[in-house]
Design an enzyme around this catalytic site. Structure first.
Site, PDB file in Angstrom:
ATOM      1  N   GLY A 228       0.799  -1.210   0.000  1.00 29.24           N
ATOM      2  CA  GLY A 228       0.000   0.000   0.000  1.00 29.24           C
ATOM      3  C   GLY A 228       0.828   1.255   0.000  1.00 29.24           C
ATOM      4  O   GLY A 228       0.322   2.343   0.304  1.00 29.24           O
ATOM      5  N   GLU A 269       3.856  -7.222  -0.349  1.00 26.67           N
ATOM      6  CA  GLU A 269       3.056  -7.439  -1.550  1.00 26.67           C
ATOM      7  C   GLU A 269       2.860  -6.147  -2.337  1.00 26.67           C
ATOM      8  O   GLU A 269       1.733  -5.716  -2.580  1.00 26.67           O
ATOM      9  CB  GLU A 269       1.689  -8.015  -1.164  1.00 26.67           C
ATOM     10  CG  GLU A 269       1.752  -9.330  -0.417  1.00 26.67           C
ATOM     11  CD  GLU A 269       0.406  -9.730   0.160  1.00 26.67           C
ATOM     12  OE1 GLU A 269      -0.514  -8.868   0.189  1.00 26.67           O
ATOM     13  OE2 GLU A 269       0.257 -10.883   0.588  1.00 26.67           O
ATOM     14  N   PRO A 270       3.922  -5.497  -2.780  1.00 23.93           N
ATOM     15  CA  PRO A 270       3.736  -4.267  -3.563  1.00 23.93           C
ATOM     16  C   PRO A 270       3.160  -4.557  -4.937  1.00 23.93           C
ATOM     17  O   PRO A 270       3.532  -5.523  -5.592  1.00 23.93           O
ATOM     18  CB  PRO A 270       5.159  -3.700  -3.672  1.00 23.93           C
ATOM     19  CG  PRO A 270       6.037  -4.909  -3.578  1.00 23.93           C
ATOM     20  CD  PRO A 270       5.337  -5.853  -2.627  1.00 23.93           C
ATOM     21  N   GLY A 271       2.245  -3.728  -5.369  1.00 21.32           N
ATOM     22  CA  GLY A 271       1.685  -3.822  -6.714  1.00 21.32           C
ATOM     23  C   GLY A 271       1.868  -2.499  -7.415  1.00 21.32           C
ATOM     24  O   GLY A 271       2.738  -2.325  -8.257  1.00 21.32           O
ATOM     25  N   ARG A 308      -9.858   4.937 -12.988  1.00 23.29           N
ATOM     26  CA  ARG A 308      -9.439   5.454 -11.683  1.00 23.29           C
ATOM     27  C   ARG A 308      -9.915   6.886 -11.392  1.00 23.29           C
ATOM     28  O   ARG A 308     -10.344   7.165 -10.261  1.00 23.29           O
ATOM     29  CB  ARG A 308      -7.921   5.349 -11.526  1.00 23.29           C
ATOM     30  CG  ARG A 308      -7.404   3.913 -11.559  1.00 23.29           C
ATOM     31  CD  ARG A 308      -5.893   3.813 -11.303  1.00 23.29           C
ATOM     32  NE  ARG A 308      -5.608   4.101  -9.910  1.00 23.29           N
ATOM     33  CZ  ARG A 308      -5.036   5.214  -9.490  1.00 23.29           C
ATOM     34  NH1 ARG A 308      -4.677   6.156 -10.355  1.00 23.29           N
ATOM     35  NH2 ARG A 308      -4.803   5.395  -8.198  1.00 23.29           N
ATOM     36  N   CYS A 338     -20.816   7.482 -22.829  1.00 23.49           N
ATOM     37  CA  CYS A 338     -22.087   8.189 -22.740  1.00 23.49           C
ATOM     38  C   CYS A 338     -22.559   8.293 -21.289  1.00 23.49           C
ATOM     39  O   CYS A 338     -23.603   7.768 -20.908  1.00 23.49           O
ATOM     40  CB  CYS A 338     -23.138   7.486 -23.598  1.00 23.49           C
ATOM     41  SG  CYS A 338     -24.614   8.492 -23.853  1.00 23.49           S
ATOM     42  N   TYR A 366      -3.636  -0.666 -12.279  1.00 24.16           N
ATOM     43  CA  TYR A 366      -5.096  -0.570 -12.249  1.00 24.16           C
ATOM     44  C   TYR A 366      -5.637   0.262 -13.407  1.00 24.16           C
ATOM     45  O   TYR A 366      -6.624   0.972 -13.275  1.00 24.16           O
ATOM     46  CB  TYR A 366      -5.578  -0.025 -10.899  1.00 24.16           C
ATOM     47  CG  TYR A 366      -5.051  -0.834  -9.750  1.00 24.16           C
ATOM     48  CD1 TYR A 366      -5.558  -2.102  -9.496  1.00 24.16           C
ATOM     49  CD2 TYR A 366      -4.009  -0.373  -8.947  1.00 24.16           C
ATOM     50  CE1 TYR A 366      -5.063  -2.873  -8.464  1.00 24.16           C
ATOM     51  CE2 TYR A 366      -3.503  -1.139  -7.921  1.00 24.16           C
ATOM     52  CZ  TYR A 366      -4.031  -2.394  -7.680  1.00 24.16           C
ATOM     53  OH  TYR A 366      -3.523  -3.160  -6.667  1.00 24.16           O
TER      54      TYR A 366
END
Length: 411
Positions: A228, A269-271, A308, A338, A366
Site C-alpha cells: 500500500g 506485496e507491492p503492486g 481510476r 455516454c 489498475y
C-alpha cells in the site's frame, strides 16, 4: 514535465512514433522503471529473510509477470485465475500466495491442490478449511488490525468497517477454531490499504501482528505485511519514503526474531509501487469544445479504459505530447463514454488542438486490468519498452472479440 526522477520518460521516447505504429488509445510500459522500483524496494529492507510478492491485480500481463519472476519476485494473487496466470508465467507454486475474499470453498480447494499458500480472511472459511484438512495443509490467516490507512475510502481496507480480514478482536474465536480442528497456522497477514500516507500507522499494524504471534502463534513460518506504499502522482506530490520505512521495519523485525526465537520469512506485496510509474496511457484529442463554463478536450477513450479518475477521484498528470512548448491553458479532459466521463477537471495543460496526443502518467497500475467493454468500446493495446525496443504484449481488441462469447440460439 516529469513527476520525479523515476517516472515514465515521455521526453526520452519516440511517443509519436509508437502511437503511429500502434494507434490510440495505447498503454505503454517501461520495464526499466519496474526493475528499478523492485530493486529499490528490495535494497531498502535489510532484514535477511525477505520476499517480495508482486500484487498482480495491478497489472497482470504475462510479459510483466515474467520480468518480475526473473527478478526473483513471488506473486500475490486474489483469484484462481491470477494463480493460473502466475503458473503459466513460470512462477513456482511455493512462490505464490492466494488471498481471496468472498470466494467459494471449492475455489480454495482447487488452489490447495495446486500447492499454493492459502491466506484465509474469515472465521467461517477457516472452519471449513479445518474440517477439510485439519493439520495436513498449513494456512495463513489475514488479520484486520482496525487501522485506517490509505488515501481514499475505497482503497482503505484495514479499518473496522472493512469486509477484509479476521478482526483483531476475534482472536478468541480464532484460537478456538485452531484448537478444535487442529489447524496448522503457518503465517499471519495484514493489508491496510493503498496510498498509505503515514508509515507509522503501517508500523503499528505490524506491531499488532508481532504481538499476536508472540502471544498466540508459536509455530509460524512467515509474517506478511502486505503493501500500500504511496507513489507520487502530481509534480509537487510526495511518496512513501521507502528507505526510511525499510530501516524502521528491518530494525523491528530483527528484534522480533530474537523475541520469537526464530527467524521468520518477511513478505511484502507491492503492486502499484512497482508498476504505476512505469506506465503511461496515450489518447488522441478528437474535439476541443468551448461552452459557457468550460473548455472540454475530448479524447478517443473513456473510463472504460482508465476508470481510476471516476472511481477513486484519482489524479493522473496529463501532458500534451504533440505540443509540449504550447502556452498553458485550462481544460477539462473528458472521454467518449455516454455518461459523465471526466479524466481531469479545470486542468492546466499546454494548448490542445484536435489531433494532439495526450499522455496520462502513472497508468501502469489498475489501468488495463480494470478496463471494460462498456459502450461496446474495444480495449486498447499494450506495449512494453524493454532493453530499448518496443514489443506489442497485448493486441487491440476487434469487433469480432466483442461477439466471440455471445451465442445465437435458434428461438
Amino acid at each position: 514535465m516529469e513527476i520525479n526522477n523515476n517516472s515514465f520518460h515521455i521526453q526520452q521516447m519516440d511517443v509519436l512514433g509508437l502511437v503511429s505504429k500502434y494507434a490510440t488509445p495505447l498503454y505503454v510500459y517501461d520495464s526499466s522503471i519496474i526493475i528499478s522500483q523492485f530493486d529499490r524496494f528490495r535494497n531498502a529492507i535489510s532484514y535477511p529473510k525477505m520476499q517480495i510478492h508482486y500484487a498482480c491485480k495491478a497489472l497482470n500481463n504475462q510479459s510483466i509477470l515474467k520480468i518480475l519472476k526473473e527478478k526473483g519476485s513471488g506473486l500475490d494473487t486474489v483469484s484462481i485465475n491470477e494463480v493460473k496466470m502466475g503458473i503459466v508465467a513460470g512462477f513456482k507454486p511455493d512462490m505464490i500466495s492466494y488471498t481471496p475474499n468472498s470466494v467459494s470453498f471449492a475455489e480454495i480447494q482447487e488452489v490447495v491442490d495446486m500447492g499454493v499458500q492459502i491466506h484465509i480472511d474469515s472465521l467461517t472459511l477457516l472452519e471449513q478449511f479445518g474440517i477439510a484438512y485439519g493439520n495436513k495443509i498449513p494456512v495463513c490467516v489475514r488479520i484486520n488490525p482496525h487501522i485506517a490507512a490509505g488515501g481514499h475510502n475505497k482503497i482503505s481496507v484495514g479499518h473496522i468497517d472493512s469486509k477484509f480480514g479476521i478482526s483483531i478482536h476475534q482472536v478468541r474465536h480464532l484460537e478456538r477454531l485452531v484448537k478444535n480442528f487442529n489447524i496448522q497456522i503457518n503465517g499471519l497477514h495484514m493489508h491496510t490499504g493503498s496510498d498509505i500516507l503515514d508509515t507509522d500507522v503501517f508500523l503499528r499494524g505490524a506491531e499488532l501482528l508481532f504481538e499476536l504471534a508472540l502471544d498466540h502463534f508459536p509455530n509460524l513460518d512467515f509474517i506478511d505485511l502486505g503493501s500500500g506504499f504511496k507513489v507520487a502522482y502530481k509534480p509537487d506530490d510526495y511518496e512513501t519514503n521507502i528507505e526510511e520505512f525499510g530501516l524502521a521495519i528491518s530494525e523491528r523485525m530483527n528484534r522480533f526474531t530474537i523475541e520469537y526465537d526464530k527467524e521468520l520469512l518477511l513478505i511484502f506485496e507491492p503492486g502499484k509501487y512497482l508498476v504505476s510509474k512505469a506506465g503511461c496511457f496515450f489518447t488522441q484529442v478528437t474535439s476541443v469544445k468551448q461552452t459557457t463554463a468550460s473548455v472540454f478536450a475530448g479524447v478517443d477513450s473513456g473510463f472504460n479504459h482508465l476508470v481510476r479518475p471516476m472511481f477513486y477521484d484519482a489524479y493522473h498528470h496529463i501532458v500534451n505530447v504533440s505540443y509540449p512548448q504550447g502556452r498553458p491553458r485550462i481544460y477539462t479532459v473528458v472521454g467518449n463514454i455516454c455518461e459523465t466521463d471526466t479524466f481531469a477537471q479545470d486542468r492546466q495543460i499546454n494548448e490542445i488542438n484536435e489531433g494532439d496526443i495526450l499522455g496520462f502518467y502513472n497508468a501502469g497500475a489498475y489501468g488495463y486490468t480494470m478496463a471494460s467493454n462498456y459502450n461496446a468500446r474495444l480495449k486498447p493495446a499494450e506495449v512494453l519498452i524493454h532493453n530499448g525496443k518496443d514489443y506489442l504484449i497485448s493486441r487491440r481488441e476487434t469487433f469480432e472479440d466483442l461477439l466471440s462469447l455471445q451465442l445465437n440460439p435458434d428461438f
